[in-house]
Design a protein around this motif. Structure first.
Motif, mmCIF file in Angstrom:
data_model
loop_
_atom_site.group_PDB
_atom_site.id
_atom_site.type_symbol
_atom_site.label_atom_id
_atom_site.label_comp_id
_atom_site.label_asym_id
_atom_site.label_seq_id
_atom_site.Cartn_x
_atom_site.Cartn_y
_atom_site.Cartn_z
ATOM 1 N N UNK A 291 -52.908 -0.343 -27.204
ATOM 2 C CA UNK A 291 -51.960 0.024 -26.141
ATOM 3 C C UNK A 291 -51.384 1.421 -26.378
ATOM 4 N N UNK A 292 -51.050 1.730 -27.639
ATOM 5 C CA UNK A 292 -50.544 3.070 -27.978
ATOM 6 C C UNK A 292 -51.589 4.133 -27.644
ATOM 7 N N UNK A 293 -52.866 3.860 -27.984
ATOM 8 C CA UNK A 293 -53.943 4.802 -27.676
ATOM 9 C C UNK A 293 -54.046 5.044 -26.169
ATOM 10 N N UNK A 294 -53.979 3.964 -25.383
ATOM 11 C CA UNK A 294 -54.095 4.099 -23.929
ATOM 12 C C UNK A 294 -52.942 4.921 -23.362
ATOM 13 N N UNK A 295 -51.735 4.665 -23.873
ATOM 14 C CA UNK A 295 -50.556 5.405 -23.392
ATOM 15 C C UNK A 295 -50.643 6.886 -23.739
ATOM 16 N N UNK A 296 -51.077 7.200 -24.951
ATOM 17 C CA UNK A 296 -51.200 8.598 -25.370
ATOM 18 C C UNK A 296 -52.275 9.317 -24.562
ATOM 19 N N UNK A 298 -53.317 8.557 -21.478
ATOM 20 C CA UNK A 298 -52.904 8.716 -20.079
ATOM 21 C C UNK A 298 -51.668 9.598 -19.934
ATOM 22 N N UNK A 299 -50.912 9.769 -21.038
ATOM 23 C CA UNK A 299 -49.681 10.546 -20.991
ATOM 24 C C UNK A 299 -48.472 9.749 -20.542
ATOM 25 N N UNK A 300 -48.673 8.468 -20.265
ATOM 26 C CA UNK A 300 -47.563 7.601 -19.835
ATOM 27 C C UNK A 300 -47.024 6.837 -21.046
ATOM 28 N N UNK A 301 -46.098 7.448 -21.742
ATOM 29 C CA UNK A 301 -45.559 6.845 -22.976
ATOM 30 C C UNK A 301 -44.135 6.321 -22.805
ATOM 31 N N UNK A 302 -43.649 6.296 -21.555
ATOM 32 C CA UNK A 302 -42.234 5.944 -21.345
ATOM 33 C C UNK A 302 -41.918 4.480 -21.685
ATOM 34 N N UNK A 303 -42.923 3.598 -21.632
ATOM 35 C CA UNK A 303 -42.678 2.179 -21.914
ATOM 36 C C UNK A 303 -42.900 1.798 -23.372
ATOM 37 N N UNK A 304 -43.411 2.749 -24.151
ATOM 38 C CA UNK A 304 -43.767 2.437 -25.536
ATOM 39 C C UNK A 304 -42.570 1.969 -26.357
ATOM 40 N N UNK A 305 -41.443 2.636 -26.201
ATOM 41 C CA UNK A 305 -40.261 2.305 -27.001
ATOM 42 C C UNK A 305 -39.825 0.864 -26.759
ATOM 43 N N UNK A 306 -39.744 0.477 -25.488
ATOM 44 C CA UNK A 306 -39.296 -0.876 -25.154
ATOM 45 C C UNK A 306 -40.291 -1.924 -25.653
ATOM 46 N N UNK A 307 -41.585 -1.667 -25.441
ATOM 47 C CA UNK A 307 -42.624 -2.621 -25.856
ATOM 48 C C UNK A 307 -42.600 -2.821 -27.366
ATOM 49 N N UNK A 308 -42.499 -1.729 -28.111
ATOM 50 C CA UNK A 308 -42.530 -1.831 -29.570
ATOM 51 C C UNK A 308 -41.273 -2.480 -30.131
ATOM 52 N N UNK A 432 -39.348 11.845 -28.331
ATOM 53 C CA UNK A 432 -39.788 10.730 -29.165
ATOM 54 C C UNK A 432 -40.339 9.614 -28.285
ATOM 55 N N UNK A 433 -41.500 9.132 -28.618
ATOM 56 C CA UNK A 433 -42.111 8.051 -27.823
ATOM 57 C C UNK A 433 -41.626 6.681 -28.287
ATOM 58 N N UNK A 434 -40.949 6.625 -29.451
ATOM 59 C CA UNK A 434 -40.348 5.388 -29.938
ATOM 60 C C UNK A 434 -38.836 5.590 -30.060
ATOM 61 N N UNK A 435 -38.097 4.534 -29.858
ATOM 62 C CA UNK A 435 -36.650 4.573 -30.067
ATOM 63 C C UNK A 435 -36.394 4.230 -31.536
ATOM 64 N N UNK A 436 -36.532 5.250 -32.387
ATOM 65 C CA UNK A 436 -36.441 5.030 -33.823
ATOM 66 C C UNK A 436 -35.087 4.504 -34.266
ATOM 67 N N UNK A 437 -34.023 5.023 -33.643
ATOM 68 C CA UNK A 437 -32.675 4.595 -34.037
ATOM 69 C C UNK A 437 -32.473 3.103 -33.786
ATOM 70 N N UNK A 438 -32.914 2.638 -32.608
ATOM 71 C CA UNK A 438 -32.754 1.220 -32.286
ATOM 72 C C UNK A 438 -33.667 0.349 -33.139
ATOM 73 N N UNK A 439 -34.880 0.833 -33.356
ATOM 74 C CA UNK A 439 -35.846 0.069 -34.139
ATOM 75 C C UNK A 439 -35.357 -0.150 -35.564
#
Length: 490
Positions: A291-296, A298-308, A432-439
């Motif tokens: 999923x990360x590969x597909x997002x990178x 396509x350039x659509x990485x906005x949902x990555x943080x929530x999913x992870x 950042x494509x991940x919400x590191x602080x929340x994670x």
């Protein structure tokens, strides 16, 4: 009438499942059955654990775990791990695939045989250094040699999305190994040697068959060009593979050297329980990475943080449940001589959770082909693990190894997060494509809860209240987890 109606509904559902399965791409089917076989293999290993903990003393179980650890470590070095990342690249790069397979098999076999022959001249000092008798050292080299052709065959089948034969043989071996091990232990007085030899015999038979088959197809043992290519490709990655094995195996080896084989056996049992979390984590990671590969791409990485974040919450909740139920499982499955391993399970299970975080960040590094960062992070974790074990085990006992493992995997995850941010910056991704602080905030809360459980580990009433609260939270959040799985499976 209601019964007939229910039967009809069940048949309709089964027909729909069969129809969907048949429509799956071959690659998806292969992944599905690989996960199923992995779960079955772990399940068989876990189910047979009470049998062997009752047949073997803690010292014998410790020696057996040391043998397994050394096989894993030395296999990385001696075989060049030719079935690793270089295999898939080689299968695309070289048009004569059969020649490539037989050549890398020849390279790996030659390396192990040369090392094994040299070792025979120094068998006694080597056996003392490894903490095993000379017979087990010989068995170790034979096992490493025997598994090379089978491992190569397995990855070739996986590359071609062929899974039926692979799964059948793997499951047969996993059933045969404990069965022959049980027969060997109850028949002969040399329990550890009997267990090792009983598992080795079928591996040798299968190894010889696949060696002959692959050499006959490729018709080459030595190919200078292929050998040089494989060596150059794996020169950096071998250090990564070795470091990961050091992180996973060095605890038991150092406990054996510093405290004794009995404590190494107790620690190994705890490690087996804790690593059950990997069944959930590995299944989740296999989908998340794609999923990360597909997002990178396509350039659509906005949902990555929530999913992870949701995926990490789910794995964290599973870790908490596992830690909470372990005391009851211990009482049911293990003799009292192994019960002190109970206190090792929480930190090692928590380490498995942090191990789950690494592929999230590592996927970004691999996508942009910055492999040296992976090796640096692995080496940092491995060196830190060995140094801390050497310092803390003599001071605080073998339980300290569980906490050094946890600390090293925390550092491992942090290193990959930092390297991931560096890679993104270099490739123009400044957000950042991940919400590191929340994670990491959620990870800190999980860590605190895991250690809180230890306070009432021996109080069944409060422990089960805690379990019910966690399960209730999972049920409450079940739709979020289901939605996440649906997104990453698309």
């Amino acid at each position: 009438m209601d019964i007939e109606k229910d039967k009809g509904m069940v048949m309709v559902m089964l027909d729909e499942l069969v129809r969907r399965y048949r429509q799956m791409p071959q690659g998806v089917k292969a992944s599905f059955w690989t996960v199923v076989s992995s779960v079955l293999l772990k399940g068989i290993s876990f189910i047979t654990l009470p049998i062997f903990t009752r047949l073997l003393t803690t010292s014998e179980y410790g020696i057996l775990s040391i043998y397994t650890s050394w096989v894993s470590l030395l296999s990385i070095l001696l075989t060049f791990t030719v079935w690793g990342g270089v295999f898939n690249v080689g299968m695309v790069k070289y048009p004569n695939r059969a020649r490539f397979v037989s050549a890398i098999q020849g390279m790996s076999v030659t390396s192990v045989m040369v090392a094994g022959c040299i070792s025979m001249f120094f068998l006694h000092p080597i056996s003392q250094w490894l903490g095993m008798n000379e017979f087990l050292v010989v068995c170790m080299f034979v096992e490493i040699l025997a598994t090379i052709p089978f491992n190569i065959w397995v990855v070739e089948q996986t590359f071609d999305f062929i899974y039926q034969k692979k799964i059948i043989i793997t499951i047969c071996l996993s059933v045969l190994n404990p069965l022959l091990g049980y027969i060997g232990i109850v028949t002969f007085p040399w329990h550890v040697e009997a267990k090792v030899l009983s598992g080795l015999l079928p591996q040798v038979v299968i190894g010889l068959f696949f060696f002959w088959q692959q050499q006959r197809r490729g018709e080459v043992f030595f190919d200078k060009k292929i050998w040089r290519y494989v060596f150059g490709f794996n020169a950096v990655l071998i250090l990564h593979y070795l470091s990961m094995q050091v992180l996973n195996q060095s605890d038991r080896i150092m406990i054996n050297d510093l405290v004794g084989s009995s404590k190494a056996g107790i620690y190994s049992v705890a490690y087996t329980f804790a690593m059950l979390l990997n069944l959930v984590a590995n299944g989740m990671n296999s989908s998340l990475t794609a999923y990360v590969y597909r997002c990178l791409k396509s350039g659509h990485t906005e949902k990555l943080a929530q999913i992870n974040n949701i995926a990490a919450l789910f794995v964290g909740a599973c870790a908490l449940v596992l830690i909470c139920i372990v005391p009851d499982v211990f009482r049911f499955m293990l003799p009292k001589s192994y019960h002190e391993a109970l206190w090792i399970v929480p930190p090692v299970t928590l380490a498995a959770y942090y191990m789950f975080l690494y592929p999230m960040f590592g996927a970004v590094e691999f996508y942009y082909e910055v492999n040296h960062y992976v090796t640096i992070a692995s080496c940092v974790g491995a060196v830190l693990n060995v140094v801390l074990n050497a310092l803390l085990i003599p001071m605080f006992g073998y339980v300290a190894a569980a906490y050094t493992t946890l600390l090293c995997y925390v550092c491992f995850a942090l290193c990959h997060y930092y390297f991931m941010k560096c890679v993104l910056m270099k490739n123009g991704e400044h957000k950042s494509i991940f919400n590191g602080r929340r994670l990491f905030k959620n990870s800190l809360i999980l860590s605190m809860l895991c250690f809180m459980v230890l306070v009432f580990y021996e109080d069944d009433f409060y422990r089960w209240i805690f379990i019910m609260v966690i399960v209730a939270m999972l049920v409450y959040k079940k739709q979020s987890f289901i939605d996440t799985l649906l997104v990453i499976r698309k």
